[in-house]
Design a protein around this motif. Structure first.
Motif, short mmCIF file in Angstrom:
data_model
loop_
_atom_site.label_atom_id
_atom_site.label_comp_id
_atom_site.label_asym_id
_atom_site.label_seq_id
_atom_site.Cartn_x
_atom_site.Cartn_y
_atom_site.Cartn_z
N TRP B 318 -29.06 -70.52 -1.67
CA TRP B 318 -27.86 -70.91 -2.42
C TRP B 318 -26.87 -71.59 -1.49
N VAL B 319 -26.24 -72.64 -1.99
CA VAL B 319 -25.26 -73.36 -1.17
C VAL B 319 -24.13 -72.43 -0.76
N ILE B 377 -15.95 -71.83 -3.34
CA ILE B 377 -15.71 -73.20 -3.82
C ILE B 377 -16.73 -73.50 -4.92
N PRO B 378 -16.38 -74.41 -5.82
CA PRO B 378 -17.25 -74.67 -6.98
C PRO B 378 -18.64 -75.15 -6.58
N GLN B 379 -18.76 -75.78 -5.43
CA GLN B 379 -20.07 -76.27 -5.02
C GLN B 379 -21.08 -75.15 -4.83
N MET B 380 -20.62 -73.94 -4.71
CA MET B 380 -21.54 -72.82 -4.54
C MET B 380 -22.32 -72.49 -5.80
N VAL B 381 -21.82 -72.92 -6.93
CA VAL B 381 -22.47 -72.54 -8.19
C VAL B 381 -22.81 -73.77 -9.01
N VAL B 382 -23.80 -73.63 -9.88
CA VAL B 382 -24.03 -74.70 -10.85
C VAL B 382 -23.08 -74.54 -12.01
N ALA B 383 -22.64 -73.33 -12.25
CA ALA B 383 -21.67 -73.08 -13.31
C ALA B 383 -20.99 -71.75 -13.02
N PRO B 384 -19.75 -71.61 -13.46
CA PRO B 384 -19.09 -70.31 -13.27
C PRO B 384 -19.74 -69.24 -14.14
N ARG B 385 -19.34 -68.03 -13.93
CA ARG B 385 -19.92 -66.91 -14.66
C ARG B 385 -19.72 -67.05 -16.17
#
Ligand code: SRM
Ligand code: SRM
Ligand code: SRM
Ligand code: SRM
Ligand code: SF4
Ligand code: SF4
Ligand code: SF4
Ligand code: SF4
Ligand code: SF4
Ligand code: SF4
Ligand code: SF4
Ligand code: SF4
Lengths: 354, 400, 400, 354
Positions: B318-319, B377-385
């Motif tokens: 994961w990023v 940071i948002p780049q860590m996820v493809v989408a928030p929870r």
């Protein structure tokens, strides 16, 4: 004899690089695939580096290594490399030596290919040769499959790259889980417990904790453990932790096939491979059913994918339901996930194809 | 030499065009008793459809906790020469580049003390020497580590850092945006202690790819996947684009229409890229490497947590660090601090046999990020929870 | 009547253009003491930023186990008229169609025995009568169920079948591929016992939409989501297509390019659909309802397992029956058998407060399918499993 | 008085349908939106049905119901319906009555709209009016938000439909989890236990089982339970099971905002809403921060989405990272999932935007 020198680390890569590389390190401008198995990298300086990629069974003797060293000495000033998929790469600065090298390789029975839209070497593991948990052999299946797919190694006529990998048990040392086609050894029965010796050899808390589905419970009476059969999905992790929990079952151990995985970030991102065929019996020495299944999958994809589409891209475009229809593979309850992320694979939409 | 046993099943695997491992085993067997017994035992496995090795077994060299995999036959009466048949993992040079001298001297040692069989290479990347007796292990290590030229060391095994590996990199590839070879070598040397002396909850792997093509499959096969990338604009040579068109490349069909973010366009003459929306997938560059090149502001994306399926199902990294500068020869301090921070957190919190990815899942990304001192940071996820089950830190709520 | 308390906070919510619930409360309060106290207590909640109701409380009518939600004030000294303030759920007619007679007679009863406040409608679909005393509940039920015309019954609450609901359907919508109104009415009557007498592990909901537009949000809000669909080809009226073009519709941009499977094309003249690849998303039909109509082989897709987040995170229904014929007035035997089979399996295996979707996850889809006697098919999943942790039935392996 | 007649079921819908519907039942051919709030459905027979959609606060008095019944009697032969989002729909067969009806509605203060590319009524729940677990009020916020978004109810100028929903606690009676914008009441502190009374009112095994994160453990000494604070995410389910575990905390209870959910299968399939704003304080009577946040989100989407793009489609096209950049919303560790499916939301690719 001298004592070992510890912590000296690996030999320095710089000593392993031919002059053409040292001179053009980091300055490569572009590459071309001259023909199957032959790459040319062109430097900003105009210098050219030829690479000849040759297949290897990976399980090789020192005599094979010496053979290829001889060739590297003859054609490459003594430099060669191996790839992340266990092929051998000869590094030449002299274009005129490419074809003679290929001739010599052919004479040795070593094929050249594996570049571009081909099927390259199969990443694989130990199997019966050197591991204690395999559900199948590794090298044997790989050999049989590569024999059958040989033409796709030596040519580049497929729609895209095809990466096949094999692991002989769920530990997945081949990390096959993101392959276009993965061949995976599976156990299919609950481990048998040697209650007598278990407490001598194994720690019970570690053992119970080792089970992904919490199927193992202490049996204090026997100073051993019990396995709740309906919870066990035969991963073999308990055996890894404890030799008294025997997972190997020659009558039932088998092979499964997975498709549609991918590693590179090119176009669609990385993907896990997904279950295509849950069971093919172990049928040594040449596993004809496995070979046939893999070949069919390759050729189905080759016949139907659009140019540039990896297995995953093709299946995602046509849908899994069409994949099962086209392939004629049976869809079973095993294909439906029931592990922790199962619900993310269920279909929460009325959108599907008949 | 005793007469070799018959191997009718394995003989079938000498047929066909792909080079045969059985042939290789026979070549070794012709000169070596343990290779001969290995062949015999493997034939038995082919009859029985199962392995004939006992469960594990700990062996090693002095001063190290890993680098050798113990293996014992379960039919030693039949095959006494593989009663012990341990594997020695030799740390390969970065990118698996060799000169023949280096390889030949390993062969020579292995001819003396081993089966003569090898894997070039193991899945993790080591040069794997397949099958020796307990008494030879130290000798082998003594000899390889004392080679006058290109001395070698053991790779990892057990609950420690595993042998890092990297792609062909800038030595052979125009796409390399970091010096994978230097980085791999530097890290391996920096962390020799972690590599050789198991002291962690479980194994930890590093793999390094020069670009997002990820030719060492780092995202799937390592706890720490380091992949070269860039932050500025893709460089376009419009003349070269035209040359591709002239050569008959279907730019629209094979390049533009396959761009995942649809941030490219081609008007038949000029190729345009909306770089703000490019996700650097490499596809267009791969297809048109004479015309397109990554920008100049280069570094790496670091993904954490990749591993094989057991216990929680396979994971891909994961990023965690979207971009880190990694200048060749710089010492890579920032990266090393990052790795140390991750390992420290994992070592403190991890259970036995819990990989770092599993630990992150168990304790939650928020605890991991706090533990290593990084901001979300948002780049860590493809989408928030999507679920409303989130936590507040004590300092974020009003206490009575 | 006592003097109404001041409600400065709530008064703020009488301002603005959207119709005000505070105004409605005041209208009721002017005529009803409990409505007046409700207003007062709500003002207190606005001051305190919290509800002033006690935890739950069981009340009901004779012969039923549900249909009424008990509610007691936690400040009865201040607001004695809401000491009890229970809600009565009246089962709405299919599709929320009413004649004024039917509505007025409910209002009359509620004027006599209740607060005069209602929700039209509750989230599940009931006509909700908001606030009455324990002693009136039975009376209210007696009266509404004895209306000469349009007698009414209670809806569901507790661990039982909840009031089914359905979309406007064929009464008002050209897209309806099943008779949602008839089906909803039929099922509600068929399962009166389940609706009124809690006997299950937890609640179970049915919602019915006439097409995949899902105007009752069935996929997100019901254990059983029934959505109309079709199996044959979309019917195209090419003349009407041309009329849309003439009217200036951007067919390429707004219709063709948004088709999720890219199975449509428009050559400027004729619209073509590759029906084998159409997933019946409704988009093109929605946008061009004068030119496109679903095929004639109609039925429904049934999705099971939708629910709110607690315990496992929200779930949307999963395709279990890709297609079932549901002819209006047919008695719907196949569907009823399906529902009974699901409930039976759930009732036998479910823990207290475990919805059917959660149970399917706990025991696995394979056990659910066996339990209800359905074969696995690829349409049930978006993709097959990625982890290798699958099970074999005892009869599938060789036993010693 | 007569005894109740049980199990008679709901009134028959057929008795509730105007003649024009009974005659054209199942025969509607197409519809048009005549203007905001007014639909016409045209039958195969040529018959036309006009629908006038009017906003309702849902929490209404019998006097409001009688008012709309009066209008239905006057203009619709006594027939009307309610929508799945709590609007009122007047069903007319006579086109000429449409505008007079709208005039009367206006005079009553009831707006007409909610059709097509509008913001229709907000599905919502009980809140402080009639529930025992709310973390916020329902009707109050809805009123304040609809006042602010009023122009979008009465017009159709948005890129696509916008569906907003509100639930006052995690039970989510409004099933808000698939909404373009969801407003959700949240508790933020660990429940307080009344150890003295717990054993009288609650069953301990049921209580411990009720916790999604297994935060509750029996405390046999106190005949009560303990909550492991660091595991509790304040869902309130334990309170639902047991009044002695008090979840309400007026100082900390708050509102959160979620975006990008969708129900219909049209184009992209159904989607869950995802966390946009984890915390907005409860600020009655008009929750200005909530109103402002929702409005900003609506207008950001309206300004940036392509025609026909729902919130979800727009965000998925531009990416969540761009959504956070454009919206200026803070991205916090709360946005990163840590529940059971967390890993499916983590980014396993190098593909992202800066
Ligand atoms: C030699 C090797 C790297 C190494 O350090 O050993 C390598 C070398 C190159 N790779 Fe690779 N890749 C190598 C393993 C991989 C892997 C890893 C794997 O297969 O396990 C991947 C990820 C596979 C996957 O996605 O599942 C990989 C995905 C790529 C891609 C992206 C392919 C795609 O999905 O579109 C490219 C770009 C391309 O070919 O267009 C690429 C491109 C290249 C280029 C063209 C880069 C260059 O300019 O030198 C090299 C020649 C490619 C060729 O074979 O045509 N390389 N490449 C590896 C050769 C393995 C072999 O023996 O066949
Ligand atoms: C030799 C090798 C396979 C090969 O033929 O190439 C190998 C062989 C074994 N692996 Fe592996 N693993 C090998 C690469 C991998 C990889 C691939 C990689 O590193 O890229 C993986 C998947 C990636 C990962 O680490 O997740 C891998 C995942 C495992 C696991 C599962 C770990 C997990 O967290 O799930 C185990 C189980 C364990 O550690 O107990 C395992 C365990 C084992 C053991 C030690 C089995 C055991 O418990 O004794 C095998 C010893 C076989 C032998 O007798 O030599 N091996 N193992 C690879 C190492 C050679 C090398 O050093 O170069
Ligand atoms: C009245 C209503 C909200 C409204 O204002 O419209 C409502 C109100 C309550 N719901 Fe609900 N639910 C209502 C529709 C829903 C829906 C929506 C739906 O049915 O479409 C859901 C989400 C869908 C679902 O079922 O998953 C819903 C999910 C819940 C839950 C969580 C269930 C779960 O499995 O997660 C609870 C908790 C419980 O049952 O203990 C709950 C519990 C409650 C309770 C009974 C709270 C309690 O424990 O006492 C509320 C009573 C409030 C009161 O005093 O009247 N309510 N509840 C809705 C019923 C009116 C009607 O009959 O028409
Ligand atoms: C009256 C109602 C059904 C009912 O039984 O009460 C209804 C009626 C219609 N819907 Fe709906 N929908 C109704 C709730 C819904 C819902 C449920 C919801 O919002 O909770 C949905 C799913 C929303 C979602 O996806 O999140 C819904 C998704 C649609 C769609 C698909 C929209 C899209 O995503 O593209 C259409 C097709 C369209 O409008 O193009 C549609 C179309 C229609 C049509 C055009 C069908 C027809 O020909 O009669 C009706 C008029 C639409 C309009 O308002 O412009 N209806 N529609 C509901 C009105 C609610 C309200 O008061 O505003
Ligand atoms: S995959 Fe399993 S059986 Fe094969 S080498 Fe790895 S641990 Fe051994
Ligand atoms: S094989 Fe795997 S699932 Fe079965 S008991 Fe052992 S650890 Fe558990
Ligand atoms: S990962 Fe990138 S840099 Fe490394 S070899 Fe592959 S294409 Fe070249
Ligand atoms: S690198 Fe990938 S995302 Fe970027 S422009 Fe090229 S194809 Fe598009
Ligand atoms: S769900 Fe379909 S049939 Fe029902 S009202 Fe909506 S659009 Fe019409
Ligand atoms: S219904 Fe949807 S999938 Fe089918 S053709 Fe129309 S837009 Fe495409
Ligand atoms: S969402 Fe929660 S607080 Fe609101 S009505 Fe439902 S149960 Fe009550
Ligand atoms: S509020 Fe929810 S998470 Fe916290 S203890 Fe109660 S049930 Fe568990």
């Amino acid at each position: 004899m001298a004592q070992a020198r510890t912590d000296i680390g690996p030999p320095l890569y710089k000593e392993m690089l031919p002059p053409v590389i040292l001179e053009n390190y980091g300055k490569w401008r572009y590459h071309e695939i001259v023909k199957p198995g032959v790459l040319v990298h062109v430097s900003e300086s105009g210098a050219k580096l030829y690479t000849v990629r040759a297949g290897s069974p990976r399980l090789i003797s020192i005599f094979f290594i010496r053979d290829i060293c001889d060739l590297a000495d003859k054609y490459c000033d003594g430099y060669l490399r191996f790839t992340s998929r266990h092929n051998v790469e000869f590094l030449l600065s002299d274009e005129s030596k490419v074809d003679p090298l290929i001739e010599d390789l052919k004479a040795m029975g070593v094929p050249v290919g594996g570049t571009g839209n081909s099927i390259t070497n199969i990443v694989h593991t130990q199997g019966w040769v050197h591991c204690h948990t395999p559900a199948t052999d590794a090298s044997g299946i790989v050999k049989a499959v590569m024999d059958e797919l040989f033409e796709y190694f030596t040519s580049m006529k497929l729609p895209a790259k095809m990466r096949i990998a094999l692991a002989c048990c769920l530990n997945m040392c081949g990390a096959v889980h993101c392959s276009d086609i993965a061949i995976l050894g599976i156990h299919r029965t609950v481990p048998k417990i040697d209650h007598e010796n278990l407490h001598k050899l194994c720690e019970i808390p570690t053992l119970t904790a080792s089970c992904p589905t919490a199927a193992i419970r202490p049996n204090p009476k026997l100073k051993s453990v019990d396995i709740k059969a309906e919870r066990c999905m035969y991963c073999g992790n308990c055996y890894t932790m404890c030799p008294s929990v025997q997972i190997i079952d020659a009558k039932n151990d088998a092979v499964s096939i997975w498709v549609g995985g991918k590693i590179s970030n090119s176009r669609i991102g990385p993907r896990f491979s997904r279950l295509a065929i849950p069971f093919i019996p172990n049928n040594p020495p040449r596993w004809p059913e496995v070979v046939e299944s893999v070949k069919k999958l390759v050729e189905l994809w080759a016949a139907n994918a659009q140019p540039g589409e990896r297995m995953s891209e093709w299946i995602e475009r046509i849908s899994w339901e069409k994949f099962f229809e086209l392939s004629g593979l049976e869809f079973t309850d095993k294909h439906i996930d029931d592990f922790t992320l199962a619900q993310t694979t269920f279909r929460s939409t009325t959108q599907f194809k008949w | 030499m005793t007469e070799a046993k018959k191997t009718p099943l394995l003989d079938e695997l000498e047929k066909g065009p792909w080079p045969s491992f059985v042939t290789e085993m026979k070549r070794a067997a012709a000169a070596n008793l343990s290779a001969q017994d290995l062949l015999g035992q493997l034939e038995l496995s082919y009859e029985d459809k199962k392995a004939h090795w006992k469960h594990g077994g700990l062996v090693g060299v002095m001063g190290y906790g890993g680098g050798v995999i113990g293996r014992y036959s379960d039919v030693p009466e039949q095959f006494p020469n593989v009663e012990h048949f341990h594997t020695v993992r030799i740390n390969q040079p970065s990118g698996w580049y060799y000169n023949t001298k280096a390889l030949r001297q390993v062969c020579d040692v292995w001819e003396k003390y081993g089966s003569g069989l090898t894997n070039l290479h193991g899945s993790t990347g080591d040069l794997v020497l397949l099958g020796t007796k307990t008494e030879h292990i130290q000798t082998i290590f003594n000899e390889v580590s004392n080679f006058e030229e290109h001395p070698m060391d053991l790779g990892g095994s057990g609950s420690n850092l595993r042998t890092p590996s990297c792609c062909a990199g800038p030595a052979r590839c125009e796409f390399a945006m970091i010096d994978t070879l230097d980085l791999c070598h530097d890290l391996t040397n920096e962390f020799q202690d972690y590599l050789h002396r198991p002291m962690w909850p479980y194994k930890s792997k590093i793999k390094i790819s020069g670009c997002p093509n990820d030719c060492v499959a780092s995202i799937a096969r390592s706890d720490f996947s380091i992949q070269g990338t860039w932050r500025d604009d893709i460089k376009i040579d419009q003349e070269a684009v035209k040359a591709y068109v002239a050569d008959g490349l279907d730019i629209e069909g094979l390049v533009v229409s396959k761009c995942p973010t649809k941030c490219m366009s081609f008007d038949g003459n000029e190729l345009t890229i909306d770089n703000a929306n490019c996700t650097r997938c490499m596809h267009c560059i791969n297809k048109m490497c004479k015309a397109l090149r990554p920008g100049d502001d280069r570094g790496a994306t670091i993904l954490v947590g990749g591993k094989a399926p057991i216990l929680q199902g396979a994971m891909m990294g994961w990023v965690i660090v979207p971009f880190m500068k990694l200048e060749s020869g710089s010492g890579y301090e920032e990266l090393k601090e990052f790795l140390e921070a991750c390992w420290e957190w994992w070592d403190e919190n991890g259970k036995t046999r819990e990989r770092i990815g599993e630990l992150i899942l168990r304790l939650g990304m928020r605890n991991f990020l706090r533990g290593i001192g990084r901001e979300p940071i948002p780049q860590m996820v493809v989408a928030p929870r999507a679920n409303p089950f989130f936590f507040w830190w004590p300092e974020e709520v009003i206490q009575d």
